[in-house]
Design a protein around this motif. Structure first.
Motif, short mmCIF file in Angstrom:
data_model
loop_
_atom_site.label_atom_id
_atom_site.label_comp_id
_atom_site.label_asym_id
_atom_site.label_seq_id
_atom_site.Cartn_x
_atom_site.Cartn_y
_atom_site.Cartn_z
N ASP A 38 2.72 -1.38 6.51
CA ASP A 38 4.01 -1.98 6.09
C ASP A 38 4.44 -1.39 4.74
O ASP A 38 3.63 -0.78 4.04
N ASP A 117 -4.58 -6.87 -3.65
CA ASP A 117 -3.62 -7.74 -2.95
C ASP A 117 -4.23 -9.04 -2.42
O ASP A 117 -3.64 -10.09 -2.57
N SER A 174 -3.56 -14.25 -0.04
CA SER A 174 -2.23 -14.07 -0.63
C SER A 174 -1.23 -15.11 -0.13
O SER A 174 -0.69 -15.90 -0.90
N ARG A 178 0.48 -18.61 -1.72
CA ARG A 178 1.95 -18.76 -1.83
C ARG A 178 2.37 -20.12 -1.27
O ARG A 178 3.20 -20.82 -1.85
N ASP A 254 8.66 -10.32 -0.87
CA ASP A 254 8.52 -8.87 -0.61
C ASP A 254 9.88 -8.16 -0.53
O ASP A 254 10.73 -8.50 0.31
O1 T6T Z 1 3.09 -9.69 1.31
C1 T6T Z 1 2.36 -8.52 1.50
C2 T6T Z 1 0.95 -8.73 1.03
O2 T6T Z 1 0.96 -9.19 -0.29
C3 T6T Z 1 0.28 -9.77 1.93
O3 T6T Z 1 -1.05 -9.94 1.56
C4 T6T Z 1 0.38 -9.38 3.37
O4 T6T Z 1 1.72 -9.14 3.72
C5 T6T Z 1 2.37 -8.12 2.96
O5 T6T Z 1 1.69 -6.92 3.15
C6 T6T Z 1 3.79 -7.95 3.48
O6 T6T Z 1 3.81 -7.63 4.84
#
Ligand code: T6T
Length: 326
Positions: A38, A117, A174, A178, A254
């Motif tokens: 992505d 991440d 992540s 959120r 994002d």
């Molecule tokens: O939002 C990001 C990433 O931070 C999350 O861990 C998984 O989704 C994303 O890669 C967006 O597709």
């Protein structure tokens, strides 16, 4: 003449010893294994490449997982580890629990790990646990982002009404943080009610179908939080198709070009941009420092910030750098 030849030969000998010495100082080799294919991770890869080149670190970028989840990511990680020439893997674990034994095994083979991440366990690698082995977590403070998204969405809906969350998976650090942050943020507003959370497993189509179904079941929803790129893109498509643009406010996470375009058209009301290139660059930099002078990473945690796009600033020249690359 003989003296000249002799000194030339000595010079050659010395220079070959010096170059052998340099060759003996092996170049570091880092690998990057993304969470999924992505624009968020493509942008992270750019930051990784730039910093690796700057520091003279060799880089291996694995094939991108085609879907989210350990089933797809684990074989890729194992193949990278099996090469036998990697010093450090930078990766975004696709599950807080399932990736612990996998990464531990790789670490026990002598490969250092930085999670970017997302993290394993509760992300605190400083305390004694079965997941304290990574050098660091480097990524966004997702809980803080979630709280701020809630506050901004609350203002947009006049601090009252029903809201809904569309997210990916419950075991991904992540997006889980959120959601937690968002719930905490709306607690301050007694007239806002969270009427549901759906898990789309990182499928935009599923996110769209779930949102449409939710809007049909609860037609008085006034605000939606899409917790990542695929969730947010599915959410706004559903709202557009339902003819509810403007009536239902959308907070998205994002900064893809798609979501920025939707913000410009008034189809989305807020976009949180993470700093993926910075996250990637920092991972290479801290990994490099660790190998070069064993500098430990303070608290085993590095947290770059984030930015908000709104309709007021979306065209500002200095904001354009925060849009993810394709
Ligand atoms: O939002 C990001 C990433 O931070 C999350 O861990 C998984 O989704 C994303 O890669 C967006 O597709």
């Amino acid at each position: 003449m003989r003296r000249v030849i002799l000194s030339l030969l000595c010079g050659l000998l010395v220079s070959s010893v010096v170059s052998d010495g340099l060759a003996a100082e092996k170049k570091l080799k880092f690998a990057f294994v993304a969470g999924v294919a992505d624009p968020f991770y493509f942008t992270m890869e750019k930051g990784i490449r730039k910093k690796a080149q700057e520091l003279g670190v060799d880089l291996v970028v694995s094939e991108y997982p085609k879907a989210w989840g350990p089933e797809v990511q684990v074989p890729i990680l194992e193949a990278i580890a099996a090469r036998g020439d990697i010093d450090l893997i930078m990766t975004a674990p696709t599950s807080t629990e399932a990736l612990i034994p996998v990464l531990k095994k790789i670490h026990d083979q002598g490969i250092e790990i930085i999670t970017v991440d997302t993290f394993i366990g509760d992300g605190d690698y400083t305390k004694e646990s079965n997941y304290s082995f990574p050098l660091a977590y480097i990524g966004t403070d997702n809980k803080l982002g979630g709280i701020q998204v809630a506050e901004r969405l609350a203002k947009m809906i006049g601090e009252k009404g029903k809201v809904y969350i569309n997210t990916t998976n419950p075991d991904v650090s992540s997006v889980r943080d959120r959601v937690e942050g968002f719930k905490e943020g709306i607690k301050k507003y007694p007239n806002i009610e969270l009427v549901g959370i759906d898990y789309n497993l990182d499928s935009q189509e599923k996110a769209q179908a779930q949102t449409l179904a939710k809007l049909q079941a609860s037609p008085d929803i006034v605000g939606i939080f899409g917790t990542n790129l695929f969730s947010a893109q599915g959410v706004y498509q559903a709202v557009v198709n339902a003819g509810l643009t403007g009536t239902v406010k959308i907070a998205s996470w994002d900064a893809t070009q798609d979501l920025i375009n939707a913000l410009k058209k008034g189809q989305v009301d807020l976009v949180l941009a993470q700093l993926p290139a910075e996250i990637g660059g920092l991972a290479v930099e801290w990994g490099y420092k660790y190998f070069k002078d064993k500098t430990p990473i303070p608290n085993k945690r590095v947290v770059p910030g984030f930015q908000f796009f709104t309709k007021e600033n979306v065209n500002d020249p200095e904001m354009q750098q925060y849009i993810y690359s394709k």
